[in-house]
Design a protein around this motif. Structure first.
Motif: not given
Ligand SMILES: Nc1nc2c(ncn2[C@@H]2O[C@H](COP(=O)(O)OP(=O)(O)O)[C@@H](O)[C@H]2O)c(=O)[nH]1
Lengths: 567, 296
Positions: B263-266, A20-28, B183-193
Motif C-alpha cells: 500500500i505504501e508503495e502504491m 499505517e498512518e494512511w490506513l488509520a487516516e482512511t479508515a473513516q 467503482n473500486w480503485t486499485e488502492l481500494d482493492v489492496w486496502h480491502y484485502i
C-alpha cells in the motif's frame, strides 16, 4: 508532484509508519459521488484534470503521456484537460457520447466523478450520472454568465434529487477576478434556484486553468472567503441526505442453505432496521418481528441504508424476491397507479398505452403510461401539451403497473421512488422515472375513448349473427360476458343503425341477429366486426371458437381483452 | 459508513441481483487480487449459504505455477465448483506468445477460449473483476455490459444505467458481463484485502526472482521464454502488480513483502497497473479493440 522513476523501493520503517498512518487516516473515509455539468468549453475537462492532478489522483505514466501531448502550455506546462482525453477523442470522431467515471481520493473522502460530456445526449447522460450523485458541480463561464444550458443542468440535477449544487463560476482570470462579475452571476442564479426548490446551493469563483480556489486558494480573489472547491467536496455533510426515517427493505434473494435457516437478503433502501422490530411484509400484509440481522462478519443489532444484509424473521412467512419488508408503523404507498416525471432515453418515443416493463426496487412488472400530462420545456421549465416524449425529453406522466408497487415520492426517497422502463421486445432501457406520488389527478371534460378503453379493457365490437335466433345470441352474450367483455344483444333491429352508433360510443360489444345482421353500418370499422353464419358451423362450440379468434384471444386479434383495467 | 463499506454493499447488491435474475451465472476467476476480492464479496452476499454459481478459469497454460497451485487450494478450501477451460486445439497447433505475438496469442488462448467456455456452459451472465480505473476504455463501461450472441461488445449499444436498477433482460444466446468492482480503485482493492485478510497469490509480495531485464520491463523466464541476444536472467527483488500469463506479466522492482508495504508503495508510485502489461501497449487503444471482440 515530482516525477518518480521505477526503481528499488526505499524500504524501511519510516515508510511503513506512513502506510499505517494512511490506513488509520482512511479508515473513516466517506464516499462522495458527484457529477460535473457544463457546456462545451466551459472548462470541465480542465477542472477535472486539475482535481485529479492536485489531489494526486493521476498516475505518473498518464502524466507522462499528457506531457508528451501537451500542445497549449498552461501553468505547470501541462494541459490538464488532456487527462480526461479519452472521451474527447470519441466526441470528435462522433462515436460514443457517454458517461465516464473517474476516481480520486483525499485523506478525507473518496470521490467518484460521473463525467458527462457532449451536448446531443446531454439530458440522458446527465440524468444517468446524476441518479447516484450526492452533489453536482455546475460550471458557468464567467464571461457568458447564466446560460439556458446552466438552467437545464441545474434542473436535471434537482429533478434527479441531487441534494447539493455547487455553482462554479470558472475562468475568473478572464474577467480580471472581479467580484462584481461573480456576484451578478450568483444573484441571477439564485432567482432561478428558488424556482427549482433546490435544497443546498453554493457558489464559488474559480480558475480551473490557474487553479484558483480549486484545491489551493491562490492570491487572486481575496474577496472570496468561502471554502475552495475541494474543501467543500471534502466537508459538505452528506450523511443526513440519506433517508434514515422510513425503513424499506426490498427482498432481493432468499437464502436457504438448510431447513433451519431462511434469510431474506437485500440492500436496505432507506431507514434503519433493528433486531426485534415489528415488520409488515408487502404485499401479503403479514406481520412478524426481526429475529436477526445476519452478515458474514457476524450478527448485527441494527443496520441502515445502504447496507447489504440478510434479515431473518421470527415467523415462517412465505416471502420472495420483489416483496418488501417495512416497519408496521411506517408503510410506503402501495398501488398500481402513480404520477411520475420521466426522462426519455430512446430513439423510439414514449407513447401512452404501449406495453413497457417497469423495474423498481427488486420488482419488474408490466406497465404502461396511461397519459402524458405534459412535457417540460427544459429551457423555460414551462409545460407543453404532448402526445409523445422524444429522446432526451422530460415529461410528467401517469403510470399504471400490472401489479401493485410499494413506493415513496422520489423527493422523499430516491431508492423507492425511482424506476426504469424497459422495452419488452428489444430489451433496451428506454427511460427513467421519478415518482411524484399516487395518481390523484381527476380528469375533467368529456370522457374520451381512451379512458373508456382503460376502464372497460377492450374496444367496441359488433358480432353479426346470420341464421341464428335470439336464443343463440343470448347464449353468445353470456359466454362473452363471462369472459369479461361488456356485451349486450341488440333487440331492436329496426333502429339498428342508431343502436350500434350508441353502443360503439359507449365502448360495448354488441350482438345483432336476424335481418339486420346482414349489413354493417358505416360507423363500424371493418376490423371491429365479424359475421358468423350459423349454417357454416357444425356446432355452436365451433362458432364460438371462431368468434373468440376474431375477437383476438388468438394472435393478431383485433379486440383482445386486456387483463386488469386495460393493460 | 466508510467508503469501503459503501463499495462493499454496492458490490454485494450487484452479485445478488445477478444470482436472482439470471438463469446460469458464472464467475470468471482469474486468480488475481481482484478475483480474490470478488470471491470474498460473493461469499458475503450469500452467507450462510454457499456461492450459488461455479467459477470459470480460462487456463492459457502460460500461467505461473504458483497461480495454479493457489487456485486449486483456494477453490477446494471454500468449496466452490471450478471449471477450467483451455483452448486445447490452439495449444496443440502450437499457439504461444513467442511465435504468434501477444495479440494473436491472447485472441486464441483467452478471448476465443472464454467465448467457447461460456457457450459450452450455457452461461448467460459472467462476473469479471475489471475496474473502471484500470484503463481509459473502461471508464465508461457499464456494471452490466451487454454482449451480443457472438459475445461481442458494442460500445454504441450499451444501456443507460441509473441508480442501482440493472436491466437484466436478454434474448437467448445473448449474455451480460457483470463488473461488481466497477467503482473500486486499485488502492481500494489492496486496502480491502488488508482489512479483510483475504488470501492472495504470494507473487504479489516481493522476493528475489529470476528475471530478464528488457528496457524498463522485468519479464519472468518461466515457460522457456526465448531470450534476446545478450539477455540473461538475473535475480531481482521484485513482485507482480497484476497477474496474467508469464510472458505478458511484467514484474516491478520492489521491496514490498507485506500488505502495508504494498500500500505504501502504491501511494508513492502512482503508476497505472496495466503499464507493466506487455499486451495493452501493443497497439493504441488495444484494450477497446479487444473488448469489442469479446475480451473482458
Ligand atoms: N483562461 C482560462 N481558460 C480556461 C479555464 N478553464 C478552462 N480553460 C480553457 O478553456 C478551453 C476549454 O476547456 P476544456 O476543459 O477543454 O472544456 P470542456 O469542453 O468543458 O471540457 C481550454 O482551452 C482550456 O484551457 C480557466 O479557468 N481560465
Amino acid at each position: 508532484m515530482a516525477s518518480v522513476e521505477i526503481g528499488p523501493f526505499p524500504g524501511g520503517s519510516a515508510e511503513l509508519r506512513r502506510a499505517e498512518e494512511w490506513l488509520a487516516e482512511t479508515a473513516q473515509t466517506e464516499l462522495l459521488r458527484f457529477t460535473t455539468a457544463g457546456s462545451v468549453d466551459d472548462g470541465k475537462s480542465t477542472l477535472i484534470g486539475r482535481l485529479l492532478y492536485d489531489s494526486k489522483g493521476v498516475y505518473e505514466d498518464q502524466l507522462a503521456s499528457v506531457r508528451k501531448a501537451t500542445r497549449n502550455l498552461s501553468t505547470n506546462g501541462l494541459d490538464l484537460s488532456l487527462l480526461t482525453d479519452g472521451l474527447r477523442a470519441e466526441r470528435e470522431q462522433g462515436i460514443t457520447i457517454d458517461v465516464a467515471y473517474r476516481y480520486f481520493a483525499t485523506p478525507k473522502r473518496k470521490f467518484i466523478i460521473a463525467d458527462t460530456p457532449g451536448h446531443e445526449q446531454y439530458t440522458r447522460n446527465m440524468a444517468t450520472g446524476a441518479s447516484t450523485a450526492n452533489l453536482a458541480v455546475i460550471l458557468i463561464d464567467a464571461r457568458y454568465g447564466v446560460l439556458p444550458q446552466s438552467r437545464r443542468h441545474a434542473y436535471i440535477a434537482t429533478l434527479l434529487g441531487i441534494p447539493h449544487l455547487m455553482v462554479t463560476v470558472n475562468k475568473m482570470d478572464l474577467v480580471d477576478y472581479r467580484e462584481q462579475v461573480f456576484t451578478a452571476i450568483r444573484e441571477e442564479f439564485q432567482q432561478f434556484a428558488r424556482q427549482l426548490k433546490a435544497r443546498d446551493v453554493r457558489y464559488i469563483p474559480i480558475s480551473a486553468l490557474n487553479g484558483d480556489n480549486v484545491v489551493e486558494r491562490g492570491g487572486n480573489m481575496p474577496w472570496y472567503t468561502g471554502p475552495t472547491l475541494l474543501e467543500h467536496l471534502e466537508t459538505v455533510p452528506i450523511s443526513e441526505d440519506r433517508n434514515l426515517t422510513d425503513m424499506r427493505f426490498p427482498v432481493q434473494y432468499v437464502i436457504r442453505p438448510n431447513l433451519d435457516f431462511r434469510g431474506f437478503a437485500g440492500q436496505i433502501a432507506s431507514g434503519v432496521i433493528r433486531r426485534g422490530d415489528a415488520i409488515t411484509v408487502l404485499p401479503s400484509g403479514r406481520t412478524s418481528r426481526v429475529k436477526s440481522i445476519v452478515t458474514y462478519d457476524g450478527e448485527l443489532e441494527e443496520a441502515f441504508a445502504p447496507m447489504s444484509v440478510t434479515v431473518c424473521l421470527e415467523d415462517e412467512i412465505d416471502i420472495s424476491r420483489g416483496d418488501m419488508l417495512v416497519h408496521t408503523a411506517n408503510q410506503p404507498h402501495a398501488g398500481r397507479r402513480f404520477e411520475a416525471t420521466v426522462v426519455w432515453m430512446n430513439q423510439k418515443p414514449l407513447e401512452a398505452h404501449r406495453p413497457y416493463l417497469l423495474k423498481q426496487t427488486t420488482q419488474t412488472v408490466r406497465a404502461r403510461v396511461r397519459e402524458i400530462r405534459h412535457r417540460v420545456d427544459i429551457h423555460t421549465l414551462g409545460h407543453q401539451r404532448a402526445s409523445q416524449l422524444q429522446l432526451n425529453e422530460i415529461g410528467v406522466v401517469s403510470v399504471e403497473a400490472h401489479r401493485p408497487l410499494f413506493f415513496d415520492a422520489y423527493r422523499a426517497n430516491r431508492s423507492t421512488g425511482g424506476f426504469i422502463l424497459i422495452d419488452p421486445i428489444t430489451n433496451e432501457t428506454l427511460g427513467a422515472g421519478m415518482i411524484i406520488g399516487p395518481d390523484t389527478w381527476r380528469p375533467s371534460g368529456p370522457v374520451t375513448p381512451a379512458e373508456r378503453l382503460a376502464r372497460i379493457g377492450h374496444r367496441p365490437f359488433l358480432v353479426r349473427l346470420v341464421n341464428g335466433d335470439g336464443e343463440l345470441a343470448r347464449r353468445i352474450e353470456r359466454h362473452l360476458f363471462d369472459q369479461g367483455y361488456l356485451v349486450h344483444v341488440i333487440e331492436e333491429p329496426r333502429h339498428f343503425a342508431q343502436a350500434i352508433r350508441t353502443a360503439f360510443a359507449a365502448g360495448l360489444v354488441s350482438v345483432v341477429y336476424g335481418a339486420a345482421a346482414g349489413n354493417a353500418p358505416d360507423a363500424v370499422p371493418a376490423n371491429q366486426t365479424v359475421t358468423l353464419d350459423r349454417a357454416q358451423f357444425e356446432d355452436e362450440a365451433a362458432l364460438i371458437s371462431a368468434l373468440m379468434a376474431a375477437l383476438g384471444s388468438g394472435p393478431g386479434g383485433n379486440v383482445p381483452l386486456t387483463d386488469g383495467a386495460g393493460i | 459508513m466508510t467508503h469501503l463499506r459503501a463499495l462493499e454493499a454496492e458490490s454485494i447488491h450487484i452479485i445478488r441481483e445477478v444470482a436472482a435474475e439470471f438463469q446460469k451465472p458464472v464467475l470468471l476467476y482469474s486468480i488475481g487480487k481482484d478475483s480474490s476480492v470478488m470471491v470474498r464479496l460473493a461469499q458475503k452476499a450469500f452467507y450462510p449459504g454457499k456461492i450459488p454459481f461455479p467459477f470459470l478459469h480460462i487456463d492459457t497454460t502460460y500461467k505461473f505455477q504458483e497461480m495454479i497451485e493457489f487456485r486449486d487450494r483456494f477453490c477446494a478450501e471454500i468449496g466452490v465448483e471450478l471449471i477450467v477451460h483451455t483452448n486445447t486445439k490452439a495449444i496443440e497447433e502450437g499457439a504461444n506468445p513467442f511465435r504468434l505475438g501477444t495479440q494473436k496469442c491472447c485472441a486464441l488462448l483467452k478471448t476465443r477460449a472464454l467465448l467457447d467456455a461460456l457457450a459450452e456452459g450455457g452461461f448467460d451472465a459472467a462476473f469479471g473483476g475489471a475496474r473502471r480505473d484500470e484503463e481509459k476504455s473502461r471508464a465508461k463501461e457499464r456494471v452490466y455490459s451487454f454482449r451480443d450472441s457472438f459475445g461481442q461488445w458494442d460500445p454504441k449499444n450499451q444501456r443507460p444505467e441509473l441508480w442501482n436498477l440493472y436491466n437484466s433482460r436478454i434474448d437467448k444466446g445473448e449474455s451480460i458481463r457483470v463488473f461488481p468492482l466497477s467503482n473500486w480503485t486499485e488502492l481500494d482493492v489492496w486496502h480491502y484485502i488488508y482489512l479483510e485478510n483475504i488470501p492472495i497469490v504470494p507473487m504479489y509480495f516481493a522476493k528475489p526472482r529470476e528475471m530478464v531485464v528488457r528496457g524498463e520491463q522485468l519479464i519472468t523466464i518461466e515457460h522457456n521464454m526465448p531470450l534476446r541476444p545478450g539477455e540473461k536472467p538475473e535475480l531481482v527483488m521484485s513482485r507482480m502488480r497484476s497477474l496474467g500469463c508469464t510472458y505478458c506479466t511484467g514484474a516491478i522492482r520492489s521491496e514490498a513483502d507485506t500488505l502495508p508495504k504494498i500500500i505504501e508503495e502504491m501511494i508513492q508510485f502512482r503508476r497505472s497497473e496495466r503499464e507493466n502489461r506487455v499486451i495493452d501497449h501493443d497497439q493504441e487503444g488495444s484494450m477497446e479493440l479487444k473488448k469489442r471482440e469479446g475480451y473482458f
